[in-house]
Motif scaffolding. Sequence first.
Motif, short mmCIF file in Angstrom:
data_model
loop_
_atom_site.label_atom_id
_atom_site.label_comp_id
_atom_site.label_asym_id
_atom_site.label_seq_id
_atom_site.Cartn_x
_atom_site.Cartn_y
_atom_site.Cartn_z
N ALA A 34 0.76 -1.18 0.14
CA ALA A 34 0.17 0.01 0.06
C ALA A 34 0.93 1.34 0.04
N VAL A 35 0.52 2.17 -0.44
CA VAL A 35 1.10 3.59 -0.48
C VAL A 35 1.44 3.70 0.93
N GLY A 36 2.76 4.22 1.18
CA GLY A 36 3.25 4.51 2.61
C GLY A 36 4.05 3.27 3.12
N VAL A 80 -2.39 1.46 10.90
CA VAL A 80 -1.05 1.06 10.50
C VAL A 80 -0.83 -0.33 10.95
N GLY A 81 -0.84 -1.16 9.89
CA GLY A 81 -0.55 -2.77 10.20
C GLY A 81 0.87 -2.95 10.37
N LEU A 96 5.49 -1.42 8.15
CA LEU A 96 4.50 -0.96 8.67
C LEU A 96 3.85 -0.40 7.51
N ILE A 97 2.34 -0.90 7.31
CA ILE A 97 1.51 -0.64 6.11
C ILE A 97 0.37 -0.06 6.66
N PRO A 98 0.21 1.10 5.96
CA PRO A 98 -1.27 1.86 6.14
C PRO A 98 -2.38 1.06 5.71
N MET A 99 -3.61 0.65 6.46
CA MET A 99 -4.57 -0.03 6.11
C MET A 99 -5.81 0.63 6.25
N ASN A 100 -6.51 0.24 5.17
CA ASN A 100 -8.15 0.60 5.49
C ASN A 100 -8.88 -0.79 5.36
N SER A 101 -8.39 -1.89 4.84
CA SER A 101 -8.94 -3.12 4.92
C SER A 101 -8.04 -4.09 5.08
N MET A 105 -2.80 -5.53 3.38
CA MET A 105 -1.50 -6.07 3.74
C MET A 105 -1.22 -7.39 3.04
N ASN A 106 -1.82 -7.38 1.60
CA ASN A 106 -1.81 -8.44 0.80
C ASN A 106 -0.42 -8.52 0.19
#
Length: 130
Positions: A34-36, A80-81, A96-101, A105-106
């Motif tokens: 993901a972006v970021g 942030v996952g 560190l992955i920004p998450m909305n769903s 994190m795939n």
Amino acid sequence: MASIFSRIVAGEIPCHKIAENDQYFAFLDVFPCAVGHVLVIPKKEIDYIFDLEDDHYLGLMAFAKQIEPAIRKAIPCKRVGVAVIGLEVPHAHVHLIPMNSMNDMNFNHKLKPSQEELAETAAKIRSFLN
């Protein structure tokens, strides 16, 4: 032979640095989920995260915790996952992955941002660091 991450820390390979101190380094993943998407590593090259000495492991997590608020402010997300996979590069690292769903994190679906997009994202995240 030094890992690709050690070569990034040494400046042999360019990166989009987010932050560093004497023991830890954070930079954007060039093939992010993901972006970021930020990678946080110890500068000391140790393959397996659980082989880190306790104080170094806790320091790595504390450093990651300092980066997280800047990511959350720079990239609109619910959370942030945090992931530790450890198979991609033989150097301990935290994602560190920004998450909305959950799909954000795939690790089987990677983005291919341009260098300009990565530079903009890194600058935006850095602007929110204390």
